[in-house]
Design an enzyme around this catalytic site. Sequence first.
Site, mmCIF file in Angstrom:
data_model
loop_
_atom_site.group_PDB
_atom_site.id
_atom_site.type_symbol
_atom_site.label_atom_id
_atom_site.label_comp_id
_atom_site.label_asym_id
_atom_site.label_seq_id
_atom_site.Cartn_x
_atom_site.Cartn_y
_atom_site.Cartn_z
ATOM 1 N N THR A 1 0.824 -1.210 0.000
ATOM 2 C CA THR A 1 0.000 0.000 0.000
ATOM 3 C C THR A 1 0.858 1.260 0.000
ATOM 4 O OG1 THR A 1 -1.511 1.278 1.386
ATOM 5 C CG2 THR A 1 -0.153 -0.313 2.528
ATOM 6 N N ASP A 2 0.317 2.337 -0.560
ATOM 7 C CA ASP A 2 1.028 3.620 -0.512
ATOM 8 C C ASP A 2 1.180 4.128 0.924
ATOM 9 O OD1 ASP A 2 -1.648 4.271 -0.085
ATOM 10 O OD2 ASP A 2 -1.739 5.846 -1.607
ATOM 11 N N GLU A 3 0.345 3.603 1.844
ATOM 12 C CA GLU A 3 0.379 4.112 3.226
ATOM 13 C C GLU A 3 1.706 3.838 3.927
ATOM 14 O OE1 GLU A 3 -2.997 3.568 5.718
ATOM 15 O OE2 GLU A 3 -4.406 3.743 4.059
ATOM 16 N N TYR B 1 -1.817 -0.149 11.077
ATOM 17 C CA TYR B 1 -1.991 -0.887 9.808
ATOM 18 C C TYR B 1 -0.810 -0.621 8.884
ATOM 19 C CZ TYR B 1 -3.405 -1.466 4.914
ATOM 20 O OH TYR B 1 -3.420 -1.779 3.575
ATOM 21 N N LYS C 1 2.129 -3.195 7.403
ATOM 22 C CA LYS C 1 2.382 -3.432 5.970
ATOM 23 C C LYS C 1 3.830 -3.062 5.618
ATOM 24 C CE LYS C 1 -0.280 -4.521 3.135
ATOM 25 N NZ LYS C 1 -0.729 -5.823 2.610
ATOM 26 N N PRO D 1 -7.658 9.530 14.657
ATOM 27 C CA PRO D 1 -6.357 9.891 15.247
ATOM 28 C C PRO D 1 -5.226 9.635 14.249
ATOM 29 C CG PRO D 1 -7.607 8.427 16.710
ATOM 30 C CD PRO D 1 -8.359 8.477 15.415
HETATM 31 P P1 NAD Z 1 -10.134 -7.053 2.596
HETATM 32 O O1 NAD Z 1 -10.108 -6.690 4.038
HETATM 33 O O2 NAD Z 1 -11.357 -6.800 1.779
HETATM 34 O O3 NAD Z 1 -9.820 -8.615 2.431
HETATM 35 C C1 NAD Z 1 -8.815 -9.254 3.151
HETATM 36 C C2 NAD Z 1 -8.984 -10.762 2.946
HETATM 37 O O4 NAD Z 1 -7.927 -11.421 3.632
HETATM 38 C C3 NAD Z 1 -10.301 -11.313 3.513
HETATM 39 O O5 NAD Z 1 -10.869 -12.221 2.612
HETATM 40 C C4 NAD Z 1 -9.854 -12.017 4.787
HETATM 41 O O6 NAD Z 1 -10.702 -13.102 5.153
HETATM 42 C C5 NAD Z 1 -8.476 -12.482 4.415
HETATM 43 N N1 NAD Z 1 -7.586 -12.676 5.576
HETATM 44 C C6 NAD Z 1 -7.404 -11.818 6.628
HETATM 45 N N2 NAD Z 1 -6.544 -12.355 7.504
HETATM 46 C C7 NAD Z 1 -6.151 -13.543 6.986
HETATM 47 C C8 NAD Z 1 -5.252 -14.548 7.413
HETATM 48 N N3 NAD Z 1 -4.571 -14.445 8.575
HETATM 49 N N4 NAD Z 1 -5.069 -15.635 6.629
HETATM 50 C C9 NAD Z 1 -5.748 -15.762 5.462
HETATM 51 N N5 NAD Z 1 -6.627 -14.852 5.019
HETATM 52 C C10 NAD Z 1 -6.816 -13.751 5.764
HETATM 53 O O7 NAD Z 1 -8.874 -6.346 1.968
HETATM 54 P P2 NAD Z 1 -8.680 -5.706 0.513
HETATM 55 O O8 NAD Z 1 -9.159 -4.316 0.529
HETATM 56 O O9 NAD Z 1 -9.174 -6.667 -0.484
HETATM 57 O O10 NAD Z 1 -7.081 -5.635 0.486
HETATM 58 C C11 NAD Z 1 -6.320 -6.740 -0.010
HETATM 59 C C12 NAD Z 1 -4.848 -6.407 0.098
HETATM 60 O O11 NAD Z 1 -4.565 -5.235 -0.642
HETATM 61 C C13 NAD Z 1 -4.366 -6.116 1.516
HETATM 62 O O12 NAD Z 1 -3.093 -6.690 1.659
HETATM 63 C C14 NAD Z 1 -4.288 -4.602 1.596
HETATM 64 O O13 NAD Z 1 -3.285 -4.192 2.495
HETATM 65 C C15 NAD Z 1 -3.888 -4.273 0.167
HETATM 66 N N6 NAD Z 1 -4.310 -2.952 -0.318
HETATM 67 C C16 NAD Z 1 -5.613 -2.555 -0.201
HETATM 68 C C17 NAD Z 1 -6.009 -1.320 -0.723
HETATM 69 C C18 NAD Z 1 -7.446 -0.851 -0.637
HETATM 70 O O14 NAD Z 1 -7.726 0.288 -1.013
HETATM 71 N N7 NAD Z 1 -8.392 -1.656 -0.190
HETATM 72 C C19 NAD Z 1 -5.069 -0.503 -1.337
HETATM 73 C C20 NAD Z 1 -3.718 -0.932 -1.423
HETATM 74 C C21 NAD Z 1 -3.368 -2.177 -0.922
HETATM 75 O O1 DAU Z 2 -4.179 4.059 0.349
HETATM 76 C C1 DAU Z 2 -4.372 2.676 0.368
HETATM 77 C C2 DAU Z 2 -5.190 2.304 1.581
HETATM 78 O O2 DAU Z 2 -6.507 2.810 1.351
HETATM 79 C C3 DAU Z 2 -5.230 0.798 1.822
HETATM 80 O O3 DAU Z 2 -3.935 0.354 2.134
HETATM 81 C C4 DAU Z 2 -6.179 0.453 2.960
HETATM 82 O O4 DAU Z 2 -6.297 -0.949 3.094
HETATM 83 C C5 DAU Z 2 -7.543 1.046 2.640
HETATM 84 O O5 DAU Z 2 -8.425 0.812 3.718
HETATM 85 C C6 DAU Z 2 -7.427 2.544 2.372
HETATM 86 O O6 DAU Z 2 -7.069 3.276 3.574
HETATM 87 P P1 DAU Z 2 -7.796 4.660 3.964
HETATM 88 O O7 DAU Z 2 -7.635 4.843 5.407
HETATM 89 O O8 DAU Z 2 -7.406 5.744 3.054
HETATM 90 O O9 DAU Z 2 -9.310 4.217 3.575
HETATM 91 P P2 DAU Z 2 -10.722 4.476 4.289
HETATM 92 O O10 DAU Z 2 -11.747 3.982 3.321
HETATM 93 O O11 DAU Z 2 -10.778 3.977 5.662
HETATM 94 O O12 DAU Z 2 -10.783 6.079 4.334
HETATM 95 C C7 DAU Z 2 -10.675 6.862 3.166
HETATM 96 C C8 DAU Z 2 -10.702 8.313 3.598
HETATM 97 O O13 DAU Z 2 -12.013 8.619 4.089
HETATM 98 C C9 DAU Z 2 -9.744 8.630 4.728
HETATM 99 O O14 DAU Z 2 -9.239 9.943 4.576
HETATM 100 C C10 DAU Z 2 -10.608 8.563 5.985
HETATM 101 C C11 DAU Z 2 -11.964 9.036 5.483
HETATM 102 N N1 DAU Z 2 -13.139 8.455 6.160
HETATM 103 C C12 DAU Z 2 -13.190 7.104 6.321
HETATM 104 C C13 DAU Z 2 -14.272 6.521 6.944
HETATM 105 C C14 DAU Z 2 -14.337 5.026 7.148
HETATM 106 C C15 DAU Z 2 -14.170 9.270 6.569
HETATM 107 O O15 DAU Z 2 -14.126 10.512 6.387
HETATM 108 N N2 DAU Z 2 -15.247 8.702 7.189
HETATM 109 C C16 DAU Z 2 -15.335 7.359 7.393
HETATM 110 O O16 DAU Z 2 -16.362 6.897 7.979
#
Ligand code: NAD
Ligand code: DAU
Length: 345
Positions: A128-130, A155, A159, A279
């Site tokens: 992730t970019d985070e 988180y 990562k 936070p």
């Molecule tokens: P998600 O939370 O929707 O899915 C995570 C999946 O992993 C679920 O199916 C869960 O059951 C499984 N899982 C969790 N713990 C596990 C374990 N110990 N063993 C096996 N399976 C397990 O997540 P997502 O949004 O699909 O993200 C997938 C990946 O991409 C993550 O590694 C996340 O860090 C990365 N990522 C997500 C985003 C985003 O915007 N969602 C962006 C950049 C990177």
């Molecule tokens: O940038 C990549 C990341 O993007 C991934 O690595 C993470 O897995 C994914 O969850 C996401 O992280 P963010 O924290 O950016 O996503 P989230 O959807 O939680 O929040 C997006 C933005 O919206 C962030 O600035 C927080 C804000 N937010 C989020 C929630 C849940 C709100 O304002 N209200 C909310 O209720």
Amino acid sequence: MTKNTREIFVTGGAGFIGSAFIRLLLDETADCKVTNFDALTYAGNLDNLEGLDAARHRFVHGNIADAEAVHTALGENTHAIVNFAAESHVDRSIANAAEFLRTNITGTQVLLDAVRARGVKRFIQVSTDEVMGSLPENEDAFFTEESPFAPNSPYAASKAAAEHLVRAAHHTFGLDTVVTRCGNNYGPRQFPEKFLPLAISNALKDESIPVYGDGGNVRDWIYVDDHCRAILLALEKGRPGAVYNVGARNEHHNIDVVGSLLNTLGKPRSLIRFVKDRPGHDRRYAIDPLLIECELGWRPRETWETGLQKTIQWYQQNSRWLERTRSGAYKDYYRKQYGTEVAAT
Ligand code: NAD
Ligand code: DAU
């Protein structure tokens, strides 16, 4: 399937991005079959796997931190592991980081050990970019592959630790690893704890949409299939040891994201409810994707307008999926996080 069939071991394939990746992989390659290894946490959902070709997709329930379970599930000739499995929600990591350390760090090391022990040819870490922290606002600054690590949430720190382990496995043991670092994904089947599906599902029910702080935080949004295409390219053509940033040059302030959504749905802005900030909330993410564009020829296919339209339509047409994910434990999570009840289903 022939003897040249490549076995791809996908972890976390019942989640949002992992399930989209499996669909894409099976659609766009003829020679792959998938073992989908997933612990089915609250974020894992077997409904996400509906319609997958059973001859090419095998689901195994298991935890990546459990070495024995990983070894048992790995086939004899696994070509690659693509690691999506993670605890992925920043707010949950702030409430309790324990599972983030076990899955995201220990789990990644277990997989790397298995790659080494079993001669798996390639390991893709979906990062992730985070891990690079927060960028200043209103400045011409972007994350590149050279940006220093500065994770700000538990988180992001977990990562980042996982990425360090991947790097070390490449450096010390010569494992063929590739890391992709992407920004905020959106699209079908995203668990509605994340901002966009939460906002869509609340708006569809005329429920208020919680916006943290002043709504001025910036995220760099990418349609999930565009991210998955980048991962597929990394799997097929990525340079061993490389890191690729993945982004669609699509920055938006959170408040504007909600504005576009409400406009599209024809709902009033009075649904916006500003709530207490997260936070340590990172102010801005913005990705420079030049490396993956030049080296692997990757380009996003969706614009923000087409991607958002598709996404909204999917949630409108899949109310059963939404009702199921918003029931049970989600209600407790929502009450704790926002201090209000989730809208009745
Ligand atoms: P998600 O939370 O929707 O899915 C995570 C999946 O992993 C679920 O199916 C869960 O059951 C499984 N899982 C969790 N713990 C596990 C374990 N110990 N063993 C096996 N399976 C397990 O997540 P997502 O949004 O699909 O993200 C997938 C990946 O991409 C993550 O590694 C996340 O860090 C990365 N990522 C997500 C985003 C985003 O915007 N969602 C962006 C950049 C990177
Ligand atoms: O940038 C990549 C990341 O993007 C991934 O690595 C993470 O897995 C994914 O969850 C996401 O992280 P963010 O924290 O950016 O996503 P989230 O959807 O939680 O929040 C997006 C933005 O919206 C962030 O600035 C927080 C804000 N937010 C989020 C929630 C849940 C709100 O304002 N209200 C909310 O209720």
